[in-house]
Design an enzyme around this catalytic site. Structure first.
Site, mmCIF file in Angstrom:
data_model
loop_
_atom_site.group_PDB
_atom_site.id
_atom_site.type_symbol
_atom_site.label_atom_id
_atom_site.label_comp_id
_atom_site.label_asym_id
_atom_site.label_seq_id
_atom_site.Cartn_x
_atom_site.Cartn_y
_atom_site.Cartn_z
ATOM 1 N N THR A 76 0.609 -1.614 0.089
ATOM 2 C CA THR A 76 0.139 -0.441 -0.248
ATOM 3 C C THR A 76 0.590 1.462 -0.088
ATOM 4 O OG1 THR A 76 -1.101 -1.906 1.194
ATOM 5 C CG2 THR A 76 -1.392 1.274 1.112
ATOM 6 N N ASP A 256 -4.289 -3.223 -7.251
ATOM 7 C CA ASP A 256 -4.544 -3.630 -5.748
ATOM 8 C C ASP A 256 -5.143 -5.330 -6.253
ATOM 9 O OD1 ASP A 256 -2.574 -4.136 -3.762
ATOM 10 O OD2 ASP A 256 -4.213 -2.696 -2.519
ATOM 11 N N ARG A 652 -0.270 -14.068 9.442
ATOM 12 C CA ARG A 652 -1.031 -12.224 10.218
ATOM 13 C C ARG A 652 -0.705 -11.950 11.060
ATOM 14 N NH1 ARG A 652 -2.863 -10.904 5.887
ATOM 15 N NH2 ARG A 652 -1.353 -12.445 5.312
#
Length: 750
Positions: A76, A256, A652
């Protein structure tokens, strides 16, 4: 607590650790003499120092580019900075840039971060199109006069299919969720409903149901989310002027999460980028886990073939997790064949090594998770909001949900919000148990009526009417006078009442087993038209899980009372508003967790049959090729996606990772997941050879060659034992055995 630094049953090689990333950033990599140095210096003043591959991606100017963005690699940041670079250094106009992603949250974050960049003014940042695929298509359609209302994810669609299946007498054969999923898969593959085959009864029924649904939307002026994509495609296909204007406008296109792209989205992207071909796609083939939604891994893998000469940039520096967690992720994913070769590097130090537990059951697994959370929160080390528990399917998380409800610990379940015992396939079995306790339980009676193949509403109205005229101890017996009931159905009804009476003294797990063997498994198998392997396995999984839950109780009365208590606690939890989920334990499927990160992650159910899922193993066993493309190896493709799921799950975690593996699943022995075994080199079984990795006691004596296979769960929990030959300590390890020489418990030389 029963945690180990290595998974029980694997060779204790050195635990995988990711290589350290290069320490240099734009501060060292971009010299002040370079033309774009001012841009990077401005970013650095505000704490944004890009690494080498990020700089390469940001500087990419014209032509197609594939940016492989590993987990936690700052994609990002790269996309936002590249947007700013195009505007300030390349002097591109804001309206010429299109950024597309998949979720509103991601699109909003992109817009917010672009606006906050110090190198951009308000006009430039607000002029960039940063949208989801669906919002972009909706805006396009609205601009061309489409005024249909938009159907949400569920709600009206479910109501329509429930009503339609009742009208066609198919309500016992299809669930709205299944119909919607199958229809979506067809539409996203750009299949035309009117051209669907009609060679079998199921195909004819599905085509009729789907055609009626599409006509209903047309008549009532509605579009669903899939329609937004398809209608936008048709509009651009048929309106050459509109397509040409969009192609001229969007000179730079960035996509994306490209690994999540389905066929319609891919075609739309190709159409929009066809003029300038300044297309940068950003994604990670190792995180393609949405094939059931039409996502296809080959769009990334074959990008260079579609766009010859495309640049390939690899964002391989992980900022999210410790080197131990990144290293485990690398080791898990590397055996996959259908992937771009890459190894993630770590910025963070080694940190706390991932922990592993091998527990007897899902109940013990749930208890260990809860105890770990309570210990850390009790010591003040963590808050409840630091923890996330990830599972393969909702039924895998049943034991934990119920334990957290019982202990009244704060949690938020990010699933469909439905309690396990409220699932449509579970309620009829519970209804039979309730009727065994109370023969005049009319609610239970109504729930089980569909299993007798009678109309629920009409049959129940008849029972009520007859019982008011002449009450009976067993009101269900009134159905023998029901005019619509055929003779063979009357015989089945008598058998059913006799069966329910016989359950009274049974243990609940035995009662459920009897119900399943007598009629219920066959009812589900024949009553539901769809033959999809995963669908059938999912039903079996739910029923097996119910049996496992009931196995903890000696009487039906005790089990039903427990179900009622859990149901009440769950209803109370839903009334409490946890807002955005802060301050509570997060429970979610691995699919739901993609794109998120948490300080502490528990990956539960790392056993064969759960990860990889039983549906995949069943497809492999039975040679099911129906769900994949012609010519592909279905089982290999499905197993690779299961491996990607485990990779997504472990990556994660930011600071701590706990992986647990029940030794018993659905009452049967379950091996440690092959994906964890292979991460530690124990991959002989997965490679299809003639060897098996066995958990064993190994003598620590230098000259002693004795080993002994561990054959019980209780034995696996011991720290050590004494060698029967030399008397020295034996420790747990792994032994690779040729399959022909498996000899449980036999003393063998090493």
């Amino acid at each position: 607590m029963q945690y180990h630094p290595y998974p029980i049953g694997v060779r204790q090689n050195e635990a995988p650790v990711a290589p350290p990333a290069e320490a240099k950033t734009s501060r060292q990599l971009v010299g002040d003499h370079e033309p774009d140095a001012g841009f990077f210096r401005a970013l650095e003043k505000h704490g944004i120092a890009l690494n080498r591959p990020q700089i390469e991606a940001v500087r990419h100017d014209t032509g197609p580019a594939l940016t492989l963005a590993g987990a936690g690699s700052g994609k990002t940041s790269m996309l936002v900075c590249r947007t700013a670079y195009l505007l300030t250094v390349r002097q591109a106009q804001p309206q010429h840039i299109l950024l597309m992603t998949f979720s509103k949250k991601a699109a909003d974050e992109m817009q917010s971060r672009i606006r906050s960049l110090p190198v951009l003014d308000a006009r430039a940042s607000s002029g960039v199109e940063a949208r989801t695929f669906h919002s972009f298509c909706l805006q396009l359609l609205r601009g061309r006069g489409y005024r249909q209302s938009i159907l949400g994810e569920t709600g009206q669609k479910h109501v329509f299919f429930k009503r339609l299946t009742r009208e066609l007498m198919l309500q016992h054969d299809y669930e709205p969720e299944t119909l919607l999923a199958r229809l979506s898969a067809l539409k996203l593959r750009m299949a035309e409903i009117e051209k669907l085959p009609e060679t079998t009864t199921e195909e004819k029924e599905l085509k009729l149901l789907f055609t009626r649904y599409e006509q209903w939307k047309k008549d009532t002026g509605k579009l669903d989310y899939d329609d937004l994509l398809l209608e936008a495609y048709r509009l651009l296909r048929d309106d050459a002027g509109l397509l040409s204007s969009l192609q001229r406008r969007f000179q730079y296109i960035m996509i994306d999460e490209f690994q999540d792209t389905n066929q319609v989205q891919y075609v739309l992207v190709q159409m929009l980028a066809d003029r300038h071909r300044n297309l940068m796609v950003v994604g990670d083939d190792d995180q393609t886990i949405y094939s059931f939604n039409g996502a296809r891994n080959d769009y990334i893998l074959n990008f260079e073939h579609q766009y010859p000469g495309a640049a390939t940039i690899v964002l391989d520096i992980n900022y999210r997790s410790t080197a131990s967690i990144v290293g485990l992720g690398n080791a898990i994913i590397q055996p996959n064949k259908q992937r771009k070769p890459k190894t993630l590097l770590a910025v963070k130090p080694k940190g706390i090594q991932p922990f592993y537990s091998r527990l007897k059951s899902t109940q013990e697994e749930a208890q260990l998770v809860a105890d770990t959370i309570l210990a850390q929160t009790g010591e003040g080390r963590r808050g409840f909001g630091d923890f996330a528990v990830l599972y393969r399917t909702a039924s895998s998380g049943r034991a934990l949900v119920e334990l957290l409800l019982t202990k009244e610990l704060p949690f938020h379940d990010y699933g469909d919000g439905q309690l396990f015992y409220d699932q449509w396939a579970i309620k009829p079995l519970l209804a039979h148990l309730r009727l065994a306790l109370d023969r005049r339980n009319f609610d239970a009676m109504e729930s089980l009526l569909p299993t007798l193949y009678v109309n629920r509403e009409q049959a129940m109205a008849f029972i009520w009417h007859q019982d008011k005229q002449r009450a009976k101890k067993w009101p269900l017996i009134h159905l023998l006078e029901y005019p619509q009931l055929k003779d063979f159905q009357k015989d089945k009804l008598k058998e059913r009442i006799k069966l329910i009476k016989s359950l009274t003294e049974c243990k609940p797990a035995d009662a459920i087993r009897q119900l399943r063997l007598s009629f219920y498994d066959q009812y589900l198998e024949t009553g539901k038209r769809t033959e999809m392997t995963e669908y059938k396995e999912g039903l079996k999984e739910m029923l097996d899980e119910l049996q496992a839950a009931a196995g903890a109780y000696d009487t039906i009365e005790a089990f039903v009372a427990y179900v009622d208590e859990i149901t009440e606690k769950h209803a109370a939890l839903r009334l409490r508003n946890h807002g955005d989920g802060r301050g509570v334990i997060k429970l979610m499927s691995i699919h739901r967790s993609k794109g998120l990160e948490f300080p502490v992650v528990f990956v539960i159910g790392a056993s064969e049959g759960i990860l990889p899922h039983s549906s995949v193993l069943a497809a492999d066993k039975h040679g099911d090729r129906s769900s994949l493309q012609a010519g592909s190896d279905a089982s290999a493709d499905a197993l690779e996606e299961e491996r990607r799921l485990v990779y997504v799950a472990v990556t994660r975690a930011k600071e701590e990772l706990y992986v647990s593996s029940p030794a018993l699943y659905r009452g049967k022995p379950a091996e440690l997941s092959r994906f964890i075994r292979s991460a530690f080199g124990a991959d002989e079984q997965e490679q299809g050879g003639d060897a098996e990795t066995a958990l064993a006691w190994l003598c620590t004596g230098d000259s002693c060659q004795v080993w002994q296979r561990i054959v019980s769960y209780e034995e696996s929990q011991l720290a050590e034992r004494t060698c029967p030959l030399c008397g020295r300590p034996m420790k747990q390890g792994a032994k690779v055995l040729p399959k022909r020489k498996q000899a449980a418990g036999r003393i063998q030389p090493k």
